[in-house]
Design a protein around this motif. Structure first.
Motif, PDB file in Angstrom:
ATOM      1  N   TYR A  43      35.628  19.228 -48.747  1.00 41.09           N
ATOM      2  CA  TYR A  43      34.478  18.101 -48.102  1.00 41.09           C
ATOM      3  C   TYR A  43      34.978  17.631 -47.186  1.00 41.09           C
ATOM      4  CZ  TYR A  43      32.386  13.925 -48.574  1.00 41.09           C
ATOM      5  OH  TYR A  43      31.418  12.432 -47.892  1.00 41.09           O
ATOM      6  N   LYS A  47      33.630  16.540 -43.382  1.00 41.26           N
ATOM      7  CA  LYS A  47      33.166  15.147 -42.705  1.00 41.26           C
ATOM      8  C   LYS A  47      33.826  15.287 -41.554  1.00 41.26           C
ATOM      9  CE  LYS A  47      31.680  11.733 -44.349  1.00 41.26           C
ATOM     10  NZ  LYS A  47      29.951  11.557 -44.102  1.00 41.26           N
ATOM     11  N   VAL A  50      30.162  15.883 -40.120  1.00 39.66           N
ATOM     12  CA  VAL A  50      29.862  15.264 -40.247  1.00 39.66           C
ATOM     13  C   VAL A  50      29.738  14.060 -40.387  1.00 39.66           C
ATOM     14  CG1 VAL A  50      27.202  14.897 -41.244  1.00 39.66           C
ATOM     15  CG2 VAL A  50      28.203  17.785 -41.107  1.00 39.66           C
ATOM     16  N   GLU A  56      25.133  12.613 -42.968  1.00 40.10           N
ATOM     17  CA  GLU A  56      25.291  13.685 -44.153  1.00 40.10           C
ATOM     18  C   GLU A  56      24.258  13.795 -45.452  1.00 40.10           C
ATOM     19  OE1 GLU A  56      28.301  12.423 -48.231  1.00 40.10           O
ATOM     20  OE2 GLU A  56      28.819  12.554 -46.627  1.00 40.10           O
ATOM     21  N   LYS A  57      24.050  12.629 -45.994  1.00 39.51           N
ATOM     22  CA  LYS A  57      22.330  12.381 -46.811  1.00 39.51           C
ATOM     23  C   LYS A  57      21.473  13.181 -46.333  1.00 39.51           C
ATOM     24  CE  LYS A  57      23.132   7.794 -48.395  1.00 39.51           C
ATOM     25  NZ  LYS A  57      22.865   6.166 -48.440  1.00 39.51           N
ATOM     26  N   TYR A  72      25.520  15.678 -53.643  1.00 41.00           N
ATOM     27  CA  TYR A  72      26.045  14.507 -53.915  1.00 41.00           C
ATOM     28  C   TYR A  72      26.907  14.314 -55.297  1.00 41.00           C
ATOM     29  CZ  TYR A  72      26.753   9.530 -54.540  1.00 41.00           C
ATOM     30  OH  TYR A  72      26.669   7.876 -54.771  1.00 41.00           O
TER      31      TYR A  72
END
Length: 95
Positions: A43, A47, A50, A56-57, A72
């Protein structure tokens, strides 16, 4: 299961490979469970590629629509769990 992974044409080949590795870790969490540290490592790299929450969403939503896996939920569980925890997704019946 055959589906495509979300990616941006602006990413390098290495970045695409790393994003796919992150989503494969999400799949692994749902299928058999994965150590918290592995999810966190993947993750963090995701990040770096992104950094925007809105992007990200969008990418998480695209992946969920393709795969049925909710990124999520895994990320949230990872952030709130202590080291050494096995992160395991709970199917929502979308697959």
């Amino acid at each position: 299961m055959e589906y495509s992974y979300p990616f941006s044409i602006d990413w390098s080949t290495d970045e695409i490979v790393d994003v796919i590795a992150f989503f494969q870790t999400i799949e692994k969490a749902y299928e058999k469970g994965v150590k918290r540290e592995e999810v966190l490592s993947k993750y963090r790299r995701f990040k770096e590629i992104v950094p925007s929450m809105s992007e990200e969403k969008t990418i998480f939503r695209e992946f969920e629509e393709e795969s049925g896996y909710v990124s999520y939920d895994i990320v949230k569980q990872t952030k709130t769990s202590p080291n050494g925890t096995i992160i395991k997704g709970i199917s929502r019946g979308k697959r």
